[in-house]
Design a protein around this motif. Structure first.
Motif, short mmCIF file in Angstrom:
data_model
loop_
_atom_site.label_atom_id
_atom_site.label_comp_id
_atom_site.label_asym_id
_atom_site.label_seq_id
_atom_site.Cartn_x
_atom_site.Cartn_y
_atom_site.Cartn_z
N ILE A 93 0.82 -1.10 0.12
CA ILE A 93 -0.04 -0.01 -0.05
C ILE A 93 0.64 1.22 -0.08
CG2 ILE A 93 -1.92 1.29 1.26
CD1 ILE A 93 -2.74 -1.31 2.45
N GLY A 94 0.48 2.10 -0.97
CA GLY A 94 1.08 3.52 -0.83
C GLY A 94 0.14 4.58 -0.44
N PHE A 95 0.63 5.47 0.68
CA PHE A 95 -0.44 6.25 1.31
C PHE A 95 0.16 7.53 1.25
CE2 PHE A 95 -1.65 8.43 4.98
CZ PHE A 95 -3.03 7.96 5.11
N CYS A 96 -0.82 8.65 0.99
CA CYS A 96 -0.45 10.13 0.90
C CYS A 96 -1.46 10.93 1.43
CB CYS A 96 -0.17 10.35 -0.51
SG CYS A 96 0.35 12.05 -0.86
N HIS A 97 -0.96 11.64 2.40
CA HIS A 97 -2.00 12.82 2.73
C HIS A 97 -2.00 13.93 1.73
CE1 HIS A 97 -4.23 15.28 5.51
NE2 HIS A 97 -3.39 16.18 5.44
N TYR A 98 -3.16 14.55 1.47
CA TYR A 98 -3.12 15.47 0.33
C TYR A 98 -2.78 16.96 0.95
CZ TYR A 98 -4.90 18.84 -3.02
OH TYR A 98 -4.99 19.84 -4.10
N GLN A 99 -1.88 17.55 0.14
CA GLN A 99 -1.50 18.90 0.98
C GLN A 99 -2.05 19.91 0.00
OE1 GLN A 99 0.29 19.29 3.67
NE2 GLN A 99 0.71 17.27 3.94
N LEU A 100 -2.71 20.92 0.34
CA LEU A 100 -3.47 22.04 -0.33
C LEU A 100 -2.28 22.71 -1.34
CD1 LEU A 100 -5.04 23.95 2.52
CD2 LEU A 100 -6.26 22.23 0.94
N GLY A 101 -2.83 22.67 -2.56
CA GLY A 101 -2.11 23.17 -3.53
C GLY A 101 -1.56 22.28 -4.45
N ASP A 102 -1.26 20.83 -3.95
CA ASP A 102 -0.62 20.02 -4.83
C ASP A 102 -1.27 19.47 -6.06
OD1 ASP A 102 1.49 19.81 -2.91
OD2 ASP A 102 0.76 17.63 -2.29
N GLY A 103 -2.68 19.39 -6.14
CA GLY A 103 -3.40 19.10 -7.23
C GLY A 103 -3.36 17.53 -7.42
N LYS A 104 -4.17 17.19 -8.42
CA LYS A 104 -4.23 15.71 -8.57
C LYS A 104 -3.07 14.87 -8.75
CE LYS A 104 -7.53 12.52 -11.13
NZ LYS A 104 -8.60 12.79 -12.34
#
Length: 361
Positions: free
Chosen positions: A312-323
């Motif tokens: 599993i690869g896991f990532c928390h979205y950071q504002l401004g990163d984009g899709k």
């Protein structure tokens, strides 16, 4: 009953105006002592009957139709006795009870009231009208014919009304079936046929919408990509039908362990994706780790009894990163998990072996 009240009020108003403005001899004796008792008694009985029926309808939950029918029958004949000395064609008031059958669209009620009204008027004619008023027999026959014709017309209206109701019911049922079929079709277009999870297209549509919410409302979002370890080996060793069973069971396990606000999809082949919403990064990571351990603990007797695991690869979205950046980070974390021995969860930006919860604190 509202209709009957309107008719009664109109009758009382008409009588008042008749007595007030008419100069005929009949009006002069209408309320005279000894001669107007029938006139007054009928009006009083009409009011009493209407009031009694109104009280019954308001206080009792039973026999509403019967109360309306009986009230209408009594009032119509009392009105006949009031109008008969002064109005030609007063016999038409006797038709009022038959009209109730039209309101209820009731065949049996129409036949009962029609036959009863026809017989009852015959009794009135031979007992009162003919001996006391000297009305000709031809008038009696004409009135009876009017009753019969009106009954036939009322029957036609009821039949047509029922046909219209049945047509509307069928139309409504067809529309409901069409809506159900459309909903099923929409769901099938969004779902993966094998696993029952959302498909690749629905996943991207949902993610795009959530990312907009992240940017505008600061919604918390985490993305996890799952890849079944050594899936090609499973297909080559046990056959594709076993591979399909593995996909179904893994998908069911993932779907059963995510929250109501989370979104699981089959991303492609042996890859799955889960979007976590309304969770902090610690809770979302804990769910991903719990899913990994749950899949590893599953029994697969048809696949040699060996455990089947996921990376599993896991990532928390950071504002401004984009899709694009979100997917790149998550995919890199998944690649790291595959290279680091598999059956593990790797968080983007955290080296393998480190504690992701500490790193994000």
């Amino acid at each position: 009953m509202n209709g009957y009240w309107m008719i009664v009020l109109c009758l009382l108003a008409a009588q008042y105006l008749f007595v007030l403005f008419s100069r005929s001899a009949d009006s002069a004796v209408t309320l005279s002592p000894g001669k107007g008792h029938m006139f007054i008694a009928c009006n009083v009985m009409i009011i009493v009957t209407m009031a009694s029926a109104e009280i019954w309808l308001r206080r009792s939950c039973r026999y509403h139709k019967q109360a309306v029918v009986v009230c209408g029958f009594i009032v119509s004949y009392l009105m006949y006795f009031v109008l008969e000395p002064y109005v030609d064609g007063a016999q038409m008031t006797v038709m009022m009870p038959i009209m109730i059958a039209l309101i209820y669209f009731d065949h049996r009620l129409l036949y009962s009231l029609g036959v009863f009204s026809t017989i009852f008027y015959a009794v009135i004619y031979f007992a009162l009208e003919r001996p006391l008023l000297g009305k000709p027999f031809l008038e009696f026959l004409l009135v009876e014919c009017v009753y019969i014709i009106f009954g036939i017309m009322a029957r036609a209206v009821i039949i047509r009304g029922r046909e219209t109701r049945e047509y509307l019911e069928q139309l409504t049922k067809s529309e409901q079936e069409l809506m159900v079929e459309r909903a099923i079709s929409d769901k099938l277009l969004k779902m993966d046929a094998l696993t029952g999870l959302y498909n690749h297209k629905s996943f991207h549509e949902y993610l795009d919408s959530l990312l907009e919410q992240c940017e505008s409302n600061r919604l918390r979002l985490q993305l996890a990509l799952f890849d079944i370890d050594n899936f090609k080996h499973i297909n080559d060793t046990y056959g594709h039908w076993v591979g399909d069973l593995v996909l179904k069971e893994v998908a069911a396990k993932v779907n059963s362990m995510i929250g109501l606000n989370d979104f699981a999809a089959r991303y492609g082949g042996e890859e799955f994706a889960v979007i976590f919403t309304d969770k902090n990064v610690h809770d979302a990571y804990a769910v991903a780790e719990h899913i990994r351990a749950g899949i590893a603990a599953m029994a697969h007797p048809y696949a040699g009894g060996k455990p089947i695991t996921v990376s599993i690869g896991f990532c928390h979205y950071q504002l401004g990163d984009g899709k694009e950046a979100l997917f790149r980070k998550t995919d890199d974390a998944l690649y790291t998990a595959k290279r680091s021995g598999k059956n593990t969860v790797v968080v983007s930006g955290v080296a393998h072996g480190d504690d992701p919860l500490i790193s994000y604190a």
